[in-house]
Design an enzyme around this catalytic site. Structure first.
Site, mmCIF file in Angstrom:
data_model
loop_
_atom_site.group_PDB
_atom_site.id
_atom_site.type_symbol
_atom_site.label_atom_id
_atom_site.label_comp_id
_atom_site.label_asym_id
_atom_site.label_seq_id
_atom_site.Cartn_x
_atom_site.Cartn_y
_atom_site.Cartn_z
ATOM 1 N N GLU A 234 -36.337 -5.256 -109.745
ATOM 2 C CA GLU A 234 -36.730 -3.878 -109.465
ATOM 3 C C GLU A 234 -35.835 -3.249 -108.403
ATOM 4 O OE1 GLU A 234 -41.393 -3.719 -110.042
ATOM 5 O OE2 GLU A 234 -40.879 -4.705 -108.185
ATOM 6 N N ARG B 280 -36.596 0.855 -115.203
ATOM 7 C CA ARG B 280 -37.002 1.772 -114.155
ATOM 8 C C ARG B 280 -36.151 1.698 -112.888
ATOM 9 N NH1 ARG B 280 -41.555 -1.954 -114.449
ATOM 10 N NH2 ARG B 280 -41.522 -3.433 -112.719
ATOM 11 N N ASP B 281 -36.507 2.589 -111.960
ATOM 12 C CA ASP B 281 -35.992 2.622 -110.586
ATOM 13 C C ASP B 281 -34.502 2.980 -110.512
ATOM 14 O OD1 ASP B 281 -38.530 1.622 -110.282
ATOM 15 O OD2 ASP B 281 -37.886 -0.409 -109.780
ATOM 16 N N ASP C 128 -43.072 2.029 -102.384
ATOM 17 C CA ASP C 128 -41.611 2.090 -102.293
ATOM 18 C C ASP C 128 -41.029 3.368 -101.694
ATOM 19 O OD1 ASP C 128 -42.226 -0.018 -103.942
ATOM 20 O OD2 ASP C 128 -41.025 0.641 -105.629
#
Length: 521
Positions: A243, A191-192, A64
């Site tokens: 995500e 997350r993220d 990513d």
């Protein structure tokens, strides 16, 4: 940031990463020593597959894009990186910089794992008003710590959000001693973080992926976070975990709309990972979609986890990871694995009652062009070879085509071994497609070969296409970027022929072939 459930990697994390006991280590002074991949685990080099104008790391694993931010004439790209191996492993933040979005210089690793965990995906902002107290114009990274030992305990508290900051424009980094700034309330996938300053709320807003939905938080100082709202539990595609979100405004006909990007794995339109999006309104607290129509940023197999650069004003520049979790660990490149898409300018366009996101290559790509050749009024029925007009097909080139009446067609790249990559349009199905079922190497995964369609969203008879070819990738931008597809291919020898096919007959007003020189290193 999606990670495979590799128990061996989790078990090896304590030795592979040798986590530091401090939360204030810097890459410059106390980097964690990461185990190096044994020489026999790195396959023979494949320089023929090295992208010429897409960013790829010099060696080892990448996924990513992270922390993308623009400051003082420099585009910063951080990325998920495992410097110790060719497959996904304990995550670091790699770093690269560019002045023009096409020429990239890889920099020293920015963030290393520590006692709180591996460094998963996140974002970066410029704190011009010193809200966090790290210093005026500090570059602040907001990222997910992933704690592998805690994950084994199955407490669902192994991912949490942390800060690091740089006072020298990303050269060196200091982790905040008060990490984590957003503990996990007990959500397995937490997350993220994508953070931006919201003028309506006069606060920082964090867009966070929380398993099967997006959760919004706000903070006055990047350290103290309060939950605002949730979105998406029963909207959009839910074939896998949500995500790598992003939230940003774009203007269409004088009205501001908000775009929410959400990557998903699996559950993409052609299998595996992909990025969906929603268009709506955000009032500083809640995101409300305009419609519930399913929309995808890119219909191809190989564009995932894409987000936009911070610090670019009204211009929104997108970059994705050019792979798919179905086979990312196995693609036949060495000594690196995986690359990024070309940077893309995003805009909005209305078709009927729907508002769609369009993607087009950034204008900076044009600086790579040389030896352009335009052919006018081409008739294709049933086949037209371009061998005499383009006798020495480059491995990196741009192809632009336009027609006033779109019909069935197939653009075929081939080589002496009979390998073919086909990009085309099926009028009956009203779909563009990429067929790589005979394009070269594919034994590394049973999920790689195939014919992958994408709907044509434009409604008029006229059409235009821009195609970018690099060593192992094609990116298709149709109808002003309304339909976008990105796919990899791995021919065993270079493609040398180019031809067009159309059983029903196709007339091209023009076709422009432009050689793209490799970006300077």
């Amino acid at each position: 940031m999606k990670y495979p459930l590799l128990l061996a990697l989790a078990a090896a994390s304590l030795t592979a990463c040798n986590p530091d006991t401090k939360t204030t280590d810097t890459a410059a002074t106390t980097p964690v020593v990461t185990a190096k991949a044994p020489a026999d685990s790195v396959p023979p080099a494949t320089p023929q597959y090295r992208p010429a104008f897409h960013f790829s790391p010099a060696k080892m694993w990448m996924n990513d894009p992270n922390g993308m931010v623009y400051l003082n004439g420099t585009y910063h790209l951080f990325f998920q990186h495992y410097p110790g191996g060719m497959e996904w492993g304990p995550m670091h933040w790699g770093h690269a910089t560019s002045k023009d979005l096409v020429t990239w210089q890889e920099q020293p690793i920015a963030l290393y794992p520590d006692s709180l965990g591996w460094i998963f995906s996140g974002s970066a902002v410029i704190d011009k008003d010193n809200t966090a107290g790290f210093g005026q114009n500090a570059m602040v990274a907001i990222f997910t710590h992933h704690n592998a030992p805690e994950e084994k305990k199955k407490t669902n508290k192994h991912q949490y959000q942390s800060l690091a900051y740089s006072l020298d424009e990303g050269k060196t980094w200091q982790k905040y001693a008060g990490n984590p700034v957003l503990p996990n309330p007990g959500i397995q996938d937490f997350r993220d973080p994508k953070v931006s300053w919201n003028e309506v709320a006069k606060k920082w807003v964090m867009t966070l992926a929380t398993k099967d939905r997006i959760t919004f938080y706000s903070s006055p100082n990047l350290k103290d976070w309060n939950k605002l709202s949730e979105f998406g539990e029963k909207l959009g595609a839910h074939g896998g975990v949500w995500e790598c979100p992003d939230l940003f405004p774009l203007t269409l006909n004088g009205k501001t709309h908000w775009v929410l990007l959400v990557s998903i794995n699996p559950g993409g339109p052609n299998g595996g990972s992909a990025t969906q999006y929603f268009v709506g309104q955000f009032d500083g607290k809640t995101f409300t979609p305009t419609t519930t129509t399913q929309k995808w940023v890119d219909w191809g197999k190989d564009d995932y986890a894409g987000v936009t650069w911070a610090g670019t004003g009204a211009r929104k520049i997108f970059l994705g990871w050019m792979s798919n979790w179905e086979y990312a660990n196995q693609v036949p490149t060495s000594p690196w694995r995986n690359a990024m898409t070309v940077p893309r300018d995003l805009a909005l366009k209305q078709v009927g009652q729907e508002i769609y996101l369009t993607s087009t290559p950034v204008k900076e790509v044009a600086t790579l062009g040389q030896a352009a050749q335009t052919l006018n009024n081409l008739t294709v029925k049933p086949e037209l070879s371009l061998a005499d007009k383009i006798p020495n097909l480059a491995q990196q080139f741009q192809l632009k085509m336009s027609t006033r009446l779109l019909q069935d067609f197939a653009l075929v790249l081939g080589n002496a071994k009979g390998e073919e990559l086909v990009i085309g349009y099926d009028k009956q199905a009203n779909q563009y497609y990429i067929d790589r079922s005979k394009a070269g190497q594919m034994a590394f995964s049973d999920k790689f070969a195939g014919r992958h369609p994408a709907p044509r969203l434009a409604t008029g008879p006229a059409a235009d296409l821009t195609l970018l070819f690099d060593a192992t990738s094609v990116e298709v931008f149709a109808d002003g970027g309304l339909t976008t597809m990105t796919e990899l291919f791995f021919p065993t020898e270079p493609y040398t022929t180019l031809k067009l096919k159309s059983a029903s007959g196709l007339t091209l007003d023009n076709l422009t072939y432009t050689v793209l020189k490799p970006a300077a290193k």
